[in-house]
Design an enzyme around this catalytic site. Structure first.
Site, PDB file in Angstrom:
ATOM      1  N   GLU A  87       0.819  -1.209   0.000  1.00 31.23           N
ATOM      2  CA  GLU A  87       0.000   0.000   0.000  1.00 31.23           C
ATOM      3  C   GLU A  87       0.855   1.262   0.000  1.00 31.23           C
ATOM      4  OE1 GLU A  87      -3.719  -1.609   2.674  1.00 31.23           O
ATOM      5  OE2 GLU A  87      -2.010  -0.687   3.702  1.00 31.23           O
ATOM      6  N   ASP A 121      -7.341  -4.531  10.822  1.00 28.58           N
ATOM      7  CA  ASP A 121      -6.951  -3.369  10.027  1.00 28.58           C
ATOM      8  C   ASP A 121      -6.931  -3.635   8.535  1.00 28.58           C
ATOM      9  OD1 ASP A 121      -4.827  -5.002   9.897  1.00 28.58           O
ATOM     10  OD2 ASP A 121      -3.349  -3.568  10.605  1.00 28.58           O
TER      11      ASP A 121
END
Lengths: 351, 351
Positions: A62, A233
């Protein structure tokens, strides 16, 4: 000003450790918490975008960018749960700060250690504003890489003095207890999640499995507790039973991201949640009374990394814990990039 | 395999220049063109997303990620037209290659010089597949930082032997002519765009102003020419008169991005354009006949940076032009990040 703009300070893992040791781990997290509070208070002015994720069968890579109009920051971070079995980090990261005015990078840093610090500092800020003021005992469910940082940040910033540890793997609990042995915290090792949560004022869940788990069930959670749920998460990864969520006042960083990644992915898309930054600005109330259950569903947001990088840049002003990287081409004439290469050839020929 | 995964090779600007000089600039671009052709031929398997841009009044900072499922790459790049007046680069860049399998970075590099090489190599690949086979003369409109690379890439890869130069600033033309003096190319300095384009088989426009310009007007462009329009690469920045576009067969990298950034932002959103990669795979035809006008509306796409980074990684196998960066935390036990910091304190105390 223009001098050496092509040279970017870089903080290696070794220098980050030495910087942190030089200032003290707890002090660093307290300082980062101050930068976090500053940035939470000016939250609306940030350029916010959900992280840019590249998913694969094994994990995810990411990029998390943000900007306050003066500085631009981004973090590269991966999440590969299967790495641990191969002796690798589940999560590694590095980050960059740049000038919005020129587009030039001004700081490059490892962010595995730094992310651990900012994650714990963020939980501490949430706890400071949402937990009962007399909170003294923390239950830590999940005793992996984040656990010690949580314990020390909540000690330093929120006045926690006892920590009750539980992990599905007793070796992780032993490791965490040993690391905290000289911390000044009272450490209680527990055999069950129920045992750990008994008498706790604050609970942090920071487990690592990439699946829907139920680390905490509804009957375990009593009135007045504050929960930092930070292990859930990513999509498909949660820690709390849905019934706990329904009994809690839920606070999040950035709803658009948390609804995808957080424990609230179990709830309807329009289930009401509050934004933590608004508690800091006073726009909304935090804890209503001593009986309420408050939940910080933390997934980690780009602004927190930005705060951590701002802290680091300032910390380097009084430290030599960095090295210079020749990262940006700097020809004498910006239009003569080719000439810069030619002149390097001449220099090599002369030497 | 696991050894030293925490160490990431870094190619500084100086090392990039030395690597390029070691192998020869033209050779490097010819090699990069091969990697580009490989990746263009497997274009559909890439993870494609428009660049992630953070715009400000002064410029833009962008992240350009992509992945082929094995490697993941991204480039950080800024565009600040006002930088040049301050003696700074308009565009600076760096990039990273990582393993999709582990999420660990495997290469970090400056990409200002490398982007110049890949941009020229991309124009050369487009020219190789779209220009008339007997093309010998290149007109270069815009003699800034990209111009010499264009000239040498088209010489090496497409057989260009003469270059006609024009820039709105005669000093830029003088600089470009001087840099190419010993290149083996015949250099003709021209006072007008009309003069430069006269007799040219291929035209590359690479001007830098961030505005709608009309570098080429319709009456200047004769039958049979191939145009690489690479300076129009962001919203509000174009180089060609719309009538030229309407007379051309238009080829682009990634239509979703080019319609926003390229010269075709002047056309309707559904105006038919072709994708360059499909010419390489044979799915569509390139040039129809010697009278056609072909236009490569190049804006630069993440896959091209990926190709360049793949080339660099392979080139480093036979070169020492890099340094090792301690970028990734590597605790003995992945769950014991805190212990890694503690042990560093013990090492420092012992030494």
């Amino acid at each position: 000003m223009k001098d050496n703009l092509n040279i970017v300070p870089f903080v290696s893992v070794e220098n980050m450790m030495r910087l942190v040791l030089e200032r003290g781990i707890e002090n660093c997290m307290a300082e980062i918490a101050q930068y976090l509070e500053e940035d939470f208070r000016r939250w609306p002015l940030f350029d916010k975008t959900p992280r840019v994720a590249s998913h694969s069968r094994e994990g995810v890579i990411e990029l998390m960018p943000t900007s306050d109009g003066i500085d631009y920051g981004f973090k590269y971070v991966n999440g590969h749960p299967k790495n641990m079995k191969e002796g690798l980090q589940t999560v590694t990261a590095f980050g960059l700060l740049a000038s919005v005015e020129t587009g030039y990078p001004v700081l490059l840093s490892e962010m595995t250690v730094l992310t651990a610090l900012r994650t714990a500092a963020t939980s501490a800020v949430a706890t400071k504003y949402l937990a009962r003021k007399d909170s003294k005992t923390l239950a830590l469910i999940g005793n992996g890489a984040q656990s010690e940082f949580q314990a020390l940040a909540l000690k330093k910033i929120c006045g926690i003095d006892a920590v009750r540890l539980y992990d599905i793997d007793p070796a992780a609990t032993e490791k965490c207890a040993a690391n905290l042995a000289d911390s000044g915290l009272t450490i209680i090792k527990c055999d069950t999640p129920q045992g750990a949560i008994e008498g706790a004022d604050v609970v942090t869940t920071c487990t690592a499995d990439k699946k829907y788990s139920t680390i905490l069930t509804d009957n375990m959670v009593g009135a007045g507790i504050h929960i930092n749920a930070i292990g859930g998460d990513c999509p498909g990864k949660t820690e709390l039973h849905k019934d706990i969520l329904l009994r809690s006042d839920i606070y999040v960083e950035y709803p658009e991201q948390t609804r995808i990644e957080g424990d609230i992915q179990q709830l309807d898309d329009d289930y009401p949640v509050k934004e933590l930054w608004q508690v800091l600005t006073g726009e909304i109330d935090g804890r209503s009374d001593d009986k309420a259950i408050t939940l910080f569903d933390g997934v980690g947001f780009a602004i927190e990394d930005f705060s951590a990088l701002r802290w680091l840049r300032d910390a380097l002003k009084s430290s030599d814990k960095y090295q210079d990287l020749d990262m940006i081409a700097d020809p004498d004439d910006p239009r003569d990039l080719f000439g810069m290469v030619r002149r390097e050839a001449e220099r090599l020929a002369d030497s």
